[in-house]
Design an enzyme around this catalytic site. Structure first.
Site, PDB file in Angstrom:
ATOM      1  N   TYR A 171      -1.250  -9.808  15.223  1.00  0.00           N
ATOM      2  CA  TYR A 171      -1.955  -8.589  14.983  1.00  0.00           C
ATOM      3  C   TYR A 171      -2.406  -7.422  15.021  1.00  0.00           C
ATOM      4  O   TYR A 171      -2.258  -6.000  15.165  1.00  0.00           O
ATOM      5  CB  TYR A 171      -1.921  -8.642  13.430  1.00  0.00           C
ATOM      6  CG  TYR A 171      -1.992  -8.148  12.150  1.00  0.00           C
ATOM      7  CD1 TYR A 171      -0.632  -6.836  12.291  1.00  0.00           C
ATOM      8  CD2 TYR A 171      -3.480  -7.252  12.005  1.00  0.00           C
ATOM      9  CE1 TYR A 171      -0.565  -6.230  11.449  1.00  0.00           C
ATOM     10  CE2 TYR A 171      -3.079  -6.488  10.923  1.00  0.00           C
ATOM     11  CZ  TYR A 171      -1.747  -6.141  10.630  1.00  0.00           C
ATOM     12  OH  TYR A 171      -1.977  -4.370   9.978  1.00  0.00           O
TER      13      TYR A 171
ATOM     14  N   ILE B 172       1.111  -1.362   0.245  1.00  0.00           N
ATOM     15  CA  ILE B 172      -0.261   0.500  -0.129  1.00  0.00           C
ATOM     16  C   ILE B 172       0.928   0.781   0.204  1.00  0.00           C
ATOM     17  O   ILE B 172       0.757   2.406  -0.747  1.00  0.00           O
ATOM     18  CB  ILE B 172      -0.925  -0.099   1.235  1.00  0.00           C
ATOM     19  CG1 ILE B 172      -2.016  -0.894   1.381  1.00  0.00           C
ATOM     20  CG2 ILE B 172      -2.110   0.929   1.098  1.00  0.00           C
ATOM     21  CD1 ILE B 172      -2.853  -1.120   2.845  1.00  0.00           C
TER      22      ILE B 172
END
Ligand code: UDP
Length: 323
Positions: free
Chosen positions: A149, A12
């Site tokens: 995460y 990204i």
């Protein structure tokens, strides 16, 4: 403006860097190349307004150097992707928590606005779908490392919110399964990147579990647009935004779509989750964003349909990978 993008060589991040350069900004990239790579920045490597620093956000010297003269920050550097997180949980927590704490503190000290990349993973198994930013969160237990995460990103969000209450201009984007060119099938393990890679090699598409789990995918250019708006619009300060597209699809249907779009009629192979991720893995059965806040406050709506995005991704795959 001089804009620092941590993780700017990532999937990204590299798209965001290209966009910021297009808009006329000077872009400083700080990246340790652990997840992304210089090939992601190939198109802009010689750009006169790009400054590339190879270093770690947890290294105070590298971070200080990267922040010199910076006026705006997008913090994307993190260990991401289920396979990576499972392979190195300690590094995940170190980078994602400590690194973000360092970036936020540095921005607060310098009065720099910052946009923090978070993840739809923080919703965990979810209390309701489509998920709204202020919904309760439902994560699995610490015996299932998958949630590391989510917990690390959630802690990042708490750090950001705490600094926001102390006057830092910070916004948070929660990405919902971003896909597109440069997503790394091995490193991040993103399902669309894996399916494209498998299709290209003529290998079976590997569907994990029964394939009835759903996701909502957003094309990377749309995700970048949402990030730009959340980062730069003053109204975004102090808020969290779902950055996603509310079209839900099961992973089995996705595999079929990839076969149709690529024209590679490879078989679809089911693999059990314990076979892939080990015995303590927990799957997220469903994930859909409510996108009203981004629409209302940022006038942002993802434009690229899944079919169109998959076609563009496949085109890139054929040109730039081994096809
Ligand atoms: N998945 C799959 N085959 C693969 C990789 C992933 O069926 O080769 C599934 C995975 O179990 C999950 C979904 O695709 O249900 C999305 O996985 P990904 O790792 O892309 O992102 P997640 O949403 O799980 O973070």
């Amino acid at each position: 403006m001089r804009v620092l993008v941590t993780g700017g060589a990532g999937f990204i991040g590299s798209h965001l860097v290209e966009r910021l350069l297009q808009e006329g900004h000077l872009v400083i990239v700080l990246d340790n190349l652990s997840g992304g790579g210089l090939e992601n920045l190939q198109a802009v490597r010689d750009h006169p307004r790009l400054r590339l620093l190879i270093g770690d956000v947890t290294d105070p010297v590298a971070l200080r150097h990267a922040l010199e003269g910076a006026e705006w920050v997008f913090h994307l550097a993190a260990v991401v992707g289920v396979p990576r997180v499972l392979a190195d949980p300690l590094q995940t927590m170190r980078v994602n928590i400590w690194g973000t704490e360092m970036v936020l503190r540095a921005c607060a000290e310098r009065g720099l606005p910052v946009c923090l990349a978070s993840s739809s993973e923080v919703y965990g198994k979810g209390v309701r779908w489509p998920a709204v930013e202020e919904d309760d969160l439902r994560l699995g237990p610490p015996t299932a490392p998958r949630w590391i995460y989510a917990v690390s990103k959630l802690l990042d969000e708490h750090l950001a919110m705490t600094w926001a209450r102390r006057g830092l201009r910070v916004s948070i984007v929660r990405y919902f399964n971003v896909y597109g060119p440069r997503a790394d099938p091995e490193g991040y393990g993103y399902v669309i990147a894996r399916f494209m890679d498998q299709a290209l090699r003529g290998e079976p598409l590997t569907v994990y579990g029964d394939g009835r789990q759903t996701r909502s995918f957003i094309y990377v250019e749309d995700a970048v647009e949402g990030t730009m708006r959340a980062g730069f619009f003053p109204v975004a300060a102090g808020s969290i935004f779902n950055i996603g597209r509310a079209e839900e699809i099961s992973i089995r249907e996705l595999a079929e779509k990839v076969r149709a779009i690529t024209g590679r009629l490879v078989p679809i192979r089911s693999l059990s989750l314990p076979e892939v991720y080990g015995p303590d893995f927990e799957e997220t059965p469903r994930r859909v964003p409510d996108t009203s806040r981004a629409r209302t406050l940022l006038d942002f709506e993802a434009r690229v349909t899944l079919d169109e995005g998959l076609r563009q991704t496949w085109e890139w795959w054929r040109e730039c990978r081994r096809g």
